[in-house]
Design an enzyme around this catalytic site. Sequence first.
Site, mmCIF file in Angstrom:
data_model
loop_
_atom_site.group_PDB
_atom_site.id
_atom_site.type_symbol
_atom_site.label_atom_id
_atom_site.label_comp_id
_atom_site.label_asym_id
_atom_site.label_seq_id
_atom_site.Cartn_x
_atom_site.Cartn_y
_atom_site.Cartn_z
ATOM 1 N N PHE A 1 -117.982 -10.419 47.377
ATOM 2 C CA PHE A 1 -116.338 -10.428 47.408
ATOM 3 C C PHE A 1 -115.923 -9.439 46.300
ATOM 4 O O PHE A 1 -114.641 -9.459 46.054
ATOM 5 C CB PHE A 1 -116.010 -11.806 47.407
ATOM 6 C CG PHE A 1 -115.958 -12.605 48.720
ATOM 7 C CD1 PHE A 1 -115.176 -12.502 49.585
ATOM 8 C CD2 PHE A 1 -117.405 -13.211 48.960
ATOM 9 C CE1 PHE A 1 -115.327 -13.223 50.702
ATOM 10 C CE2 PHE A 1 -117.257 -13.861 49.877
ATOM 11 C CZ PHE A 1 -116.520 -13.905 50.911
ATOM 12 N N HIS B 1 -130.824 -9.306 39.437
ATOM 13 C CA HIS B 1 -129.713 -10.252 39.338
ATOM 14 C C HIS B 1 -130.321 -11.527 38.301
ATOM 15 O O HIS B 1 -131.674 -11.459 37.797
ATOM 16 C CB HIS B 1 -129.619 -11.013 40.426
ATOM 17 C CG HIS B 1 -128.502 -10.293 41.413
ATOM 18 N ND1 HIS B 1 -129.094 -9.454 42.272
ATOM 19 C CD2 HIS B 1 -127.261 -10.584 41.511
ATOM 20 C CE1 HIS B 1 -127.718 -9.004 42.844
ATOM 21 N NE2 HIS B 1 -126.724 -9.551 42.492
ATOM 22 N N LYS C 1 -130.662 -16.846 40.848
ATOM 23 C CA LYS C 1 -130.317 -16.415 42.249
ATOM 24 C C LYS C 1 -131.369 -16.580 43.075
ATOM 25 O O LYS C 1 -132.411 -16.270 43.159
ATOM 26 C CB LYS C 1 -130.130 -15.074 42.169
ATOM 27 C CG LYS C 1 -129.517 -14.407 43.457
ATOM 28 C CD LYS C 1 -128.931 -13.034 43.417
ATOM 29 C CE LYS C 1 -128.290 -12.578 44.879
ATOM 30 N NZ LYS C 1 -127.218 -13.409 45.397
#
Length: 227
Positions: A105, A136, A140
């Site tokens: 997003f 990451h 995650k």
Amino acid sequence: MRVLILGMGKTGKLVAEIARERGHSVSVLDAKENAGARALTPPFVAGFDVVIDFTTPEGVIHNMRACLATGAKMVVGTTGWYSHLADMRGLAERKHAGLLYGTNFSVGVQVMLQLAQRMGEALKSAGYTFSIDESHHVGKLDSPSGTAISLAEAVESATGGKVPITAKREGDVMGLHTLNARSGADKLVLTHEAFSRRGFAEGAVRAAEWLATRTGCYDFRDVFAQM
């Protein structure tokens, strides 16, 4: 706007904070309170304008089935569930619900996806090969990341070739994605590095505000410029 946030991980907590900053009424359910989506009864879900999910690839499917079946509006930031996308889209359409999902997003990532496709189009006949590296934090759950997969798909749609992805899980890396285009003569690199989760969280709240007045199924990459 009345917002229900599913998931109390680091991103979920930040989404709640930003939603409150933007003047919304916020309620939060963590995994223990909502095992198997049991808390998401129709009367409970009806009390909210939008539901935002940042949970797990396993839990989100239960949550979507429960919420979309009531005709709710739902923003899903969880990744790793896209093998069920056709089913969830069909459910949203049958129930006149709203579903907005995205692998990332962040507006910066969305611009990167557009640039990646343009790189593929411009270099596909010039002898370049493409690859992606992503890193990451160790918590995650999905690997490679949804963002890396979207990045590969953007290039593949332009070149018709397969783009390999190398994924690493280390420390508390927020998100580092690099697209490499290499020829025998040179190398072109496109990189996005997230310094915090705030960009993801702000994008999710803005997505919820946008979805609140709509029905249907949307990919964030197709509508982010409208927010």
